[in-house]
Design a protein around this motif. Structure first.
Motif, mmCIF file in Angstrom:
data_model
loop_
_atom_site.group_PDB
_atom_site.id
_atom_site.type_symbol
_atom_site.label_atom_id
_atom_site.label_comp_id
_atom_site.label_asym_id
_atom_site.label_seq_id
_atom_site.Cartn_x
_atom_site.Cartn_y
_atom_site.Cartn_z
ATOM 1 N N ALA A 249 0.819 -1.211 0.000
ATOM 2 C CA ALA A 249 0.000 0.000 0.000
ATOM 3 C C ALA A 249 0.856 1.266 0.000
ATOM 4 C CB ALA A 249 -0.933 0.002 1.209
ATOM 5 N N THR A 250 2.029 1.189 0.632
ATOM 6 C CA THR A 250 2.911 2.360 0.719
ATOM 7 C C THR A 250 4.237 2.161 0.005
ATOM 8 O OG1 THR A 250 3.900 1.601 2.806
ATOM 9 C CG2 THR A 250 1.902 2.964 2.956
ATOM 10 N N GLY A 251 4.542 0.908 -0.361
ATOM 11 C CA GLY A 251 5.804 0.628 -1.035
ATOM 12 C C GLY A 251 6.985 0.529 -0.106
ATOM 13 N N HIS A 252 6.727 0.425 1.207
ATOM 14 C CA HIS A 252 7.823 0.346 2.168
ATOM 15 C C HIS A 252 8.303 -1.093 2.345
ATOM 16 C CE1 HIS A 252 6.366 4.372 3.361
ATOM 17 N NE2 HIS A 252 7.612 4.555 3.768
ATOM 18 N N LEU A 253 9.624 -1.256 2.433
ATOM 19 C CA LEU A 253 10.252 -2.525 2.777
ATOM 20 C C LEU A 253 10.683 -2.438 4.232
ATOM 21 C CD1 LEU A 253 11.084 -5.214 1.357
ATOM 22 C CD2 LEU A 253 13.357 -4.217 1.094
ATOM 23 N N LEU A 254 10.263 -3.422 5.032
ATOM 24 C CA LEU A 254 10.491 -3.372 6.468
ATOM 25 C C LEU A 254 11.492 -4.445 6.888
ATOM 26 C CD1 LEU A 254 6.709 -3.159 7.453
ATOM 27 C CD2 LEU A 254 8.271 -1.267 6.980
ATOM 28 N N ALA A 255 12.459 -4.067 7.698
ATOM 29 C CA ALA A 255 13.452 -5.004 8.215
ATOM 30 C C ALA A 255 13.338 -5.023 9.735
ATOM 31 C CB ALA A 255 14.860 -4.598 7.797
ATOM 32 N N GLY A 256 13.206 -6.212 10.289
ATOM 33 C CA GLY A 256 13.081 -6.332 11.739
ATOM 34 C C GLY A 256 12.356 -7.610 12.097
ATOM 35 N N ASN A 257 12.201 -7.839 13.386
ATOM 36 C CA ASN A 257 11.569 -9.058 13.868
ATOM 37 C C ASN A 257 10.085 -8.842 14.127
ATOM 38 O OD1 ASN A 257 13.889 -10.721 13.910
ATOM 39 N ND2 ASN A 257 14.573 -9.738 15.786
ATOM 40 N N LEU A 258 9.297 -9.782 13.640
ATOM 41 C CA LEU A 258 7.865 -9.788 13.900
ATOM 42 C C LEU A 258 7.627 -10.668 15.119
ATOM 43 C CD1 LEU A 258 5.231 -8.709 12.634
ATOM 44 C CD2 LEU A 258 5.053 -10.867 11.393
ATOM 45 N N ILE A 259 7.080 -10.092 16.170
ATOM 46 C CA ILE A 259 6.880 -10.794 17.436
ATOM 47 C C ILE A 259 5.384 -10.969 17.681
ATOM 48 C CG2 ILE A 259 7.398 -10.833 19.902
ATOM 49 C CD1 ILE A 259 9.889 -10.817 18.174
ATOM 50 N N SER A 260 4.968 -12.184 18.007
ATOM 51 C CA SER A 260 3.562 -12.437 18.297
ATOM 52 C C SER A 260 3.221 -11.932 19.692
ATOM 53 C CB SER A 260 3.255 -13.934 18.207
ATOM 54 O OG SER A 260 3.806 -14.618 19.319
ATOM 55 N N ARG A 261 1.925 -11.811 19.983
ATOM 56 C CA ARG A 261 1.510 -11.357 21.308
ATOM 57 C C ARG A 261 1.897 -12.354 22.394
ATOM 58 N NH1 ARG A 261 -4.870 -10.936 20.995
ATOM 59 N NH2 ARG A 261 -4.285 -9.906 19.039
ATOM 60 N N GLU A 262 2.177 -13.614 21.975
ATOM 61 C CA GLU A 262 2.646 -14.625 22.934
ATOM 62 C C GLU A 262 4.151 -14.545 23.155
ATOM 63 O OE1 GLU A 262 -1.167 -15.524 21.324
ATOM 64 O OE2 GLU A 262 0.753 -15.404 20.239
ATOM 65 N N GLY A 263 4.808 -13.660 22.424
ATOM 66 C CA GLY A 263 6.247 -13.486 22.603
ATOM 67 C C GLY A 263 7.102 -14.303 21.653
ATOM 68 N N GLU A 264 6.497 -14.988 20.680
ATOM 69 C CA GLU A 264 7.282 -15.782 19.732
ATOM 70 C C GLU A 264 7.885 -14.872 18.664
ATOM 71 O OE1 GLU A 264 6.838 -19.450 16.523
ATOM 72 O OE2 GLU A 264 5.080 -18.282 17.102
ATOM 73 N N ASN A 265 9.161 -15.101 18.364
ATOM 74 C CA ASN A 265 9.820 -14.387 17.290
ATOM 75 C C ASN A 265 9.481 -15.104 15.976
ATOM 76 O OD1 ASN A 265 11.663 -13.320 15.385
ATOM 77 N ND2 ASN A 265 13.098 -12.790 17.005
ATOM 78 N N ILE A 266 8.455 -14.609 15.305
ATOM 79 C CA ILE A 266 7.962 -15.253 14.089
ATOM 80 C C ILE A 266 8.999 -15.183 12.979
ATOM 81 C CG2 ILE A 266 6.181 -15.156 12.299
ATOM 82 C CD1 ILE A 266 4.291 -14.013 14.457
ATOM 83 N N THR A 267 9.705 -14.069 12.903
ATOM 84 C CA THR A 267 10.721 -13.896 11.859
ATOM 85 C C THR A 267 11.833 -14.923 12.002
ATOM 86 O OG1 THR A 267 10.245 -11.520 11.862
ATOM 87 C CG2 THR A 267 12.280 -12.237 10.794
ATOM 88 N N SER A 268 12.321 -15.102 13.219
ATOM 89 C CA SER A 268 13.389 -16.065 13.475
ATOM 90 C C SER A 268 12.924 -17.484 13.159
ATOM 91 C CB SER A 268 13.833 -15.959 14.931
ATOM 92 O OG SER A 268 14.849 -16.908 15.215
ATOM 93 N N ARG A 269 11.699 -17.797 13.552
ATOM 94 C CA ARG A 269 11.172 -19.152 13.283
ATOM 95 C C ARG A 269 11.055 -19.402 11.789
ATOM 96 N NH1 ARG A 269 6.279 -20.553 11.905
ATOM 97 N NH2 ARG A 269 5.263 -18.708 12.767
ATOM 98 N N ARG A 270 10.576 -18.420 11.049
ATOM 99 C CA ARG A 270 10.406 -18.600 9.608
ATOM 100 C C ARG A 270 11.755 -18.746 8.903
ATOM 101 N NH1 ARG A 270 8.579 -20.487 6.570
ATOM 102 N NH2 ARG A 270 8.326 -18.972 4.875
ATOM 103 N N LEU A 271 12.748 -17.945 9.326
ATOM 104 C CA LEU A 271 14.068 -18.075 8.716
ATOM 105 C C LEU A 271 14.645 -19.454 8.996
ATOM 106 C CD1 LEU A 271 16.443 -16.903 7.186
ATOM 107 C CD2 LEU A 271 17.298 -15.966 9.339
ATOM 108 N N GLN A 272 14.455 -19.941 10.201
ATOM 109 C CA GLN A 272 14.948 -21.270 10.550
ATOM 110 C C GLN A 272 14.285 -22.323 9.678
ATOM 111 O OE1 GLN A 272 15.288 -21.891 14.758
ATOM 112 N NE2 GLN A 272 15.342 -24.099 14.579
ATOM 113 N N GLU A 273 12.976 -22.206 9.464
ATOM 114 C CA GLU A 273 12.259 -23.164 8.618
ATOM 115 C C GLU A 273 12.797 -23.137 7.192
ATOM 116 O OE1 GLU A 273 7.946 -22.881 10.979
ATOM 117 O OE2 GLU A 273 8.224 -21.917 9.026
ATOM 118 N N VAL A 274 13.007 -21.942 6.668
ATOM 119 C CA VAL A 274 13.501 -21.805 5.292
ATOM 120 C C VAL A 274 14.884 -22.426 5.144
ATOM 121 C CG1 VAL A 274 14.312 -20.126 3.571
ATOM 122 C CG2 VAL A 274 12.132 -19.760 4.753
ATOM 123 N N MET A 275 15.787 -22.103 6.063
ATOM 124 C CA MET A 275 17.160 -22.575 5.954
ATOM 125 C C MET A 275 17.279 -24.068 6.214
ATOM 126 S SD MET A 275 18.586 -19.857 4.953
ATOM 127 C CE MET A 275 20.366 -20.123 5.049
#
Length: 240
Positions: A66-92
């Motif tokens: 919607a704005t064309g912005h690229l965002l770098a950082g960790n996405l954290i769930s309300r339960e405290g899980e680092n979703i970004t770290s988990r997804r990178l681990q799954e990919v690698m």
């Protein structure tokens, strides 16, 4: 007639999948136009409406069309899980499956299998190497990825892999023996280039990267590596 609802459901799901693929292609095209130097490997939905997950090499980024912005950082769930770290681990961890190890420099003969992508002049790589050198319970499969920021890395990696005794050469280089003096001259046996081709599907852009018994660890996270190498704690025995 009884099969018609199932057919309609199948057609609906197929349409949804095709729409998702088309959206992903559009998002990837938009990112390439705005950020031409970014290599986009995957475009996926994210838990945040209107934000897409972008897999780029060994990084997870986020894109707001919607704005064309690229965002770098960790996405954290309300339960405290680092979703970004988990997804990178799954990919690698998916990428490492099936990677042949015959071109790796093998050190050790322990039960824990460790795959490393490293740079001879990277300080964090040397830190991880020193830690693993002190363990007798690992078999290390080492691949070299000389980074452009270290001008002597390629020569050092070539020296290690082309030496008559690569393990000894590895220890010399990672000890810093050749930091102030050139490495001895050797005839390049081509193994560094063969290693490059082997690890290319991993899309590693930074070092060190580790897979400990298949579990991905980014950087020289010695605490995490040690946790993965330790046997699970025995359950407490009950008693009266």
């Amino acid at each position: 007639m009884k099969r018609l609802p199932a057919l309609l459901i199948s057609l609906f799901l197929s349409t949804q999948v095709l729409a998702a693929v088309a959206d992903g292609d559009k998002i990837a095209a938009a990112i390439r136009e705005s950020f031409p130097r970014l290599a986009v490997d995957e475009v996926n939905s994210s838990p945040v409406p209107g934000i897409y997950e972008i897999v780029a090499g060994d990084r997870i980024l986020y894109y707001a069309p919607a704005t064309g912005h690229l965002l770098a950082g960790n996405l954290i769930s309300r339960e405290g899980e680092n979703i970004t770290s988990r997804r990178l681990q799954e990919v690698m961890e998916t990428r490492i499956k099936g990677i042949p190890l015959d071109e790796a420099l093998k050190i050790g003969n322990g039960p824990h299998q460790v795959i490393e992508v490293t740079d001879p002049d990277c300080g964090y790589c040397r830190k991880g190497s020193h830690f693993l050198d002190g363990r007798q319970d690992v078999t290390r499969h080492i691949f070299f990825k000389p980074l452009p920021m270290y001008p002597q890395s390629r020569a050092k990696a070539t020296f290690i892999l082309s030496s008559a005794d690569p393990r000894s050469a590895y220890k010399e280089v990672f000890s810093g023996k050749y930091d102030q003096t050139p490495v001895p001259s050797v005839k390049d046996n081509g193994q560094l280039e063969r290693q490059r081709k082997v690890i290319e599907p991993l899309k590693v852009n930074s070092t060190p990267s580790y897979w400990i018994n298949g579990t991905y660890v980014s950087g020289s996270d010695l605490r995490r590596i040690q946790q993965l190498l330790e046997p699970p704690a025995a359950p407490a025995s009950g008693g009266k």
